[in-house]
Design a protein around this motif. Structure first.
Motif, PDB file in Angstrom:
ATOM      1  N   LYS A 100       0.835  -1.219   0.000  1.00 23.23           N
ATOM      2  CA  LYS A 100       0.000   0.000   0.000  1.00 23.23           C
ATOM      3  C   LYS A 100       0.862   1.258   0.000  1.00 23.23           C
ATOM      4  O   LYS A 100       0.564   2.223  -0.721  1.00 23.23           O
ATOM      5  N   MET A 113       2.190   1.573  -3.527  1.00 28.11           N
ATOM      6  CA  MET A 113       1.141   1.988  -4.463  1.00 28.11           C
ATOM      7  C   MET A 113       0.829   3.480  -4.295  1.00 28.11           C
ATOM      8  O   MET A 113       0.695   4.208  -5.283  1.00 28.11           O
ATOM      9  N   ASP A 114       0.692   3.905  -3.050  1.00 26.96           N
ATOM     10  CA  ASP A 114       0.378   5.314  -2.791  1.00 26.96           C
ATOM     11  C   ASP A 114       1.494   6.227  -3.313  1.00 26.96           C
ATOM     12  O   ASP A 114       1.211   7.305  -3.848  1.00 26.96           O
ATOM     13  N   ILE A 170       1.280   6.157  -7.318  1.00 21.84           N
ATOM     14  CA  ILE A 170       0.130   6.924  -7.815  1.00 21.84           C
ATOM     15  C   ILE A 170       0.315   8.406  -7.475  1.00 21.84           C
ATOM     16  O   ILE A 170      -0.060   9.278  -8.255  1.00 21.84           O
ATOM     17  N   ASN A 212       1.788  10.148 -10.108  1.00 21.82           N
ATOM     18  CA  ASN A 212       0.976  10.057 -11.334  1.00 21.82           C
ATOM     19  C   ASN A 212       1.279   8.844 -12.204  1.00 21.82           C
ATOM     20  O   ASN A 212       0.985   8.844 -13.410  1.00 21.82           O
ATOM     21  N   ILE A 213       1.849   7.815 -11.606  1.00 20.16           N
ATOM     22  CA  ILE A 213       2.073   6.568 -12.336  1.00 20.16           C
ATOM     23  C   ILE A 213       0.780   5.757 -12.236  1.00 20.16           C
ATOM     24  O   ILE A 213       0.279   5.524 -11.144  1.00 20.16           O
ATOM     25  N   PRO A 214       0.189   5.351 -13.367  1.00 15.75           N
ATOM     26  CA  PRO A 214      -1.078   4.608 -13.316  1.00 15.75           C
ATOM     27  C   PRO A 214      -0.854   3.154 -12.878  1.00 15.75           C
ATOM     28  O   PRO A 214      -0.989   2.224 -13.660  1.00 15.75           O
ATOM     29  N   ALA A 215      -0.514   3.019 -11.615  1.00 12.79           N
ATOM     30  CA  ALA A 215      -0.158   1.708 -11.075  1.00 12.79           C
ATOM     31  C   ALA A 215      -1.391   1.002 -10.519  1.00 12.79           C
ATOM     32  O   ALA A 215      -2.286   1.637  -9.970  1.00 12.79           O
ATOM     33  N   ILE A 216      -1.424  -0.298 -10.713  1.00 12.27           N
ATOM     34  CA  ILE A 216      -2.463  -1.167 -10.127  1.00 12.27           C
ATOM     35  C   ILE A 216      -1.737  -2.392  -9.592  1.00 12.27           C
ATOM     36  O   ILE A 216      -1.002  -3.042 -10.337  1.00 12.27           O
ATOM     37  N   GLU A 217      -1.952  -2.713  -8.330  1.00 12.80           N
ATOM     38  CA  GLU A 217      -1.300  -3.921  -7.839  1.00 12.80           C
ATOM     39  C   GLU A 217      -2.071  -5.148  -8.307  1.00 12.80           C
ATOM     40  O   GLU A 217      -3.269  -5.078  -8.589  1.00 12.80           O
ATOM     41  N   ILE A 218      -1.334  -6.234  -8.441  1.00 18.97           N
ATOM     42  CA  ILE A 218      -1.945  -7.535  -8.721  1.00 18.97           C
ATOM     43  C   ILE A 218      -1.598  -8.400  -7.518  1.00 18.97           C
ATOM     44  O   ILE A 218      -0.423  -8.664  -7.264  1.00 18.97           O
ATOM     45  N   LEU A 244      -4.121  -4.942 -18.414  1.00 14.10           N
ATOM     46  CA  LEU A 244      -3.667  -3.707 -17.756  1.00 14.10           C
ATOM     47  C   LEU A 244      -2.438  -3.154 -18.474  1.00 14.10           C
ATOM     48  O   LEU A 244      -2.347  -1.965 -18.766  1.00 14.10           O
ATOM     49  N   MET A 299      -3.138  -1.614 -21.786  1.00 17.81           N
ATOM     50  CA  MET A 299      -3.849  -0.338 -21.699  1.00 17.81           C
ATOM     51  C   MET A 299      -2.970   0.789 -21.166  1.00 17.81           C
ATOM     52  O   MET A 299      -3.394   1.934 -21.095  1.00 17.81           O
ATOM     53  N   PHE A 304      -1.288   0.661 -18.094  1.00 18.08           N
ATOM     54  CA  PHE A 304      -1.112   0.663 -16.644  1.00 18.08           C
ATOM     55  C   PHE A 304       0.233   0.044 -16.275  1.00 18.08           C
ATOM     56  O   PHE A 304       0.844  -0.662 -17.091  1.00 18.08           O
TER      57      PHE A 304
END
Lengths: 280, 280
Positions: A95, A98-99, A102, A105-111, A135, A138, A140
């Motif tokens: 977390k 990720m915080d 983001i 401004n990095i379009p990050a999504i955890e898996i 992802l 696109m 991400f």
């Protein structure tokens, strides 16, 4: 969905951020927030278009996993809450990362590995890859991490970030792997005990295999193995001609330079000229 | 793995914790920490053996999703970071819930929908269910949540907690669904505007369908729909003879009583006697 945003994943970079860099390994549950923020900024500045980040657990995942012997598999019901706590420790660290990403401004999504993967005797057996691949296409930045996962043979297991790096690199045909660790690279001997140890700037797989006995082990307990374990995990990817660059991510700008393809202090591992790969 | 820890999932309960209960819906990013801790304690005290928890987004997921029009699908690249931020908001809320559950010694593991599911025009198309099912069988409490997910037709979509509840209940043959919301249940009219409105304690599916025009809508914008949307989502599960119990989770002990199968103020929805289900 407009097709023009599809990213070319043929130039995929996989960046590993070692637990030793993003946490203080000697104290339990201590993130290295300064390093996390700096690395997020370096990644944002590099503006790499096709990127997967994998991070380790450092002082978060490992001590809890060890306490409950999660890496030994299911033995008794007292480990059940330990599995939850091991995963919880990893999500606490994830977390923060990720915080920070983001926040840049990095379009990050955890898996979350435990939600889409199952191992068999510690090796990935089930891996739902469609969300991850989509992802990536696109634009991400998927972020994975070493995690406590269920295991078809042993009940549960520790899936290391290094196994994730190697498996994803092979399956997604990555261009290269950048290993961000807390040492400068591979040395001729363990620099912590041998003053004559020298950094190897470039090594082929066959040379690496000969060197194995001299590769230093991690100082503090690491249930997934230290540098030696990392290199062993990467061999199948290197065999597939995926270039590996080891850099010291604890030092500013090394990860940035490696992501940009600029000259950087570290060790490059190639499959080697004898197999048709170009030396760097 | 020892087989004796396998939980009987034929008595599966799915508990929905509404966003209106676990957050303050009128203020952005405001968890209702008191409610979250109380609910975790009620769940722990009930000691239910086969349980899945699904929670909503409330003031976390919805405002960000709305700002970036995530529920409209992919329109332009400015939404990419918005998708990350929507998911990030949901994980912030989920982390609070996970920490509270594990703090009560509940062996909870979240399942991140965006990492293992893809929708098609907003409906679940891909759902990697093996880790979830295995977690359940081993005695863990899987926790899912409404999430921003990738969509095969529209690029991305909002997958509501209610769709997850209904889909999981059908696929895993749940015994019942408990909907923890911020009202006492279904009323003969909207109690917020009609003083003559009375709580319906028990209703069959056919009676419910006749009542539809009178079912109250949520006060604050909810991209997944309010109470009306929730009930529509549950119809396929009710058709499969899965009993639905709506209780006010904002009031102490209602979730506990519902989990224990004790008498509780609320609305029970059954398929109805005409189709062979027993009225409660």
């Amino acid at each position: 969905m407009k097709e023009n945003i599809i990213t070319n994943i043929s130039k995929l970079t996989i960046l590993k951020l070692g637990g030793s860099v993003i946490t203080t390994k000697d104290s339990f549950f201590t993130p290295n927030k300064k390093a996390i923020i700096r690395l997020a900024e370096e990644i944002a500045r590099s503006d790499v278009k096709s990127l997967i980040i994998v991070h380790g657990g450092g002082s978060f995942g490992h001590p809890v996993a060890k306490q409950y012997k999660i890496n030994k598999g299911y033995k008794d019901s007292s480990q059940i809450i330990g599995f939850s706590k091991t995963h919880q420790a990893m999500t606490t660290l994830n977390k923060l990362i990720m915080d920070s990403l983001i926040g840049q401004n990095i379009p990050a999504i955890e898996i979350q590995p435990s939600s889409c993967m199952i191992t068999k005797s510690g090796r990935i057996q089930v891996m739902e890859q469609r969300p991850l691949t989509k992802l990536l296409r696109m634009g991400f930045v998927p972020v994975l991490y070493g995690d406590a996962v269920l295991d078809a043979d042993t009940g549960f297991a520790i899936l290391s970030g290094d196994q994730l790096v190697s498996t994803l690199a092979i399956q997604l045909n990555a261009r290269h792997i950048i290993i961000g660790t807390d040492v400068d690279g591979i040395c001729t001997a363990d620099p912590k005990i041998d003053l004559s140890a020298k950094l190897i700037h470039h090594i082929s797989l066959s040379e690496l295999k000969k060197l194995q006995p001299n590769v230093g082990k991690a100082k503090v307990t690491d249930v997934t193995g230290g540098m030696f374990g990392k290199i062993i995990e990467l061999i199948p990817a290197i065999e597939q001609k995926i270039k590996v660059i080891i850099v010291n991510a604890a030092k500013s700008n090394n990860v940035y330079k490696a992501l940009k393809g600029e000259k950087v202090v570290g060790t490059i591992i190639n499959k080697g000229v004898e197999n048709g790969a170009k030396p760097n």
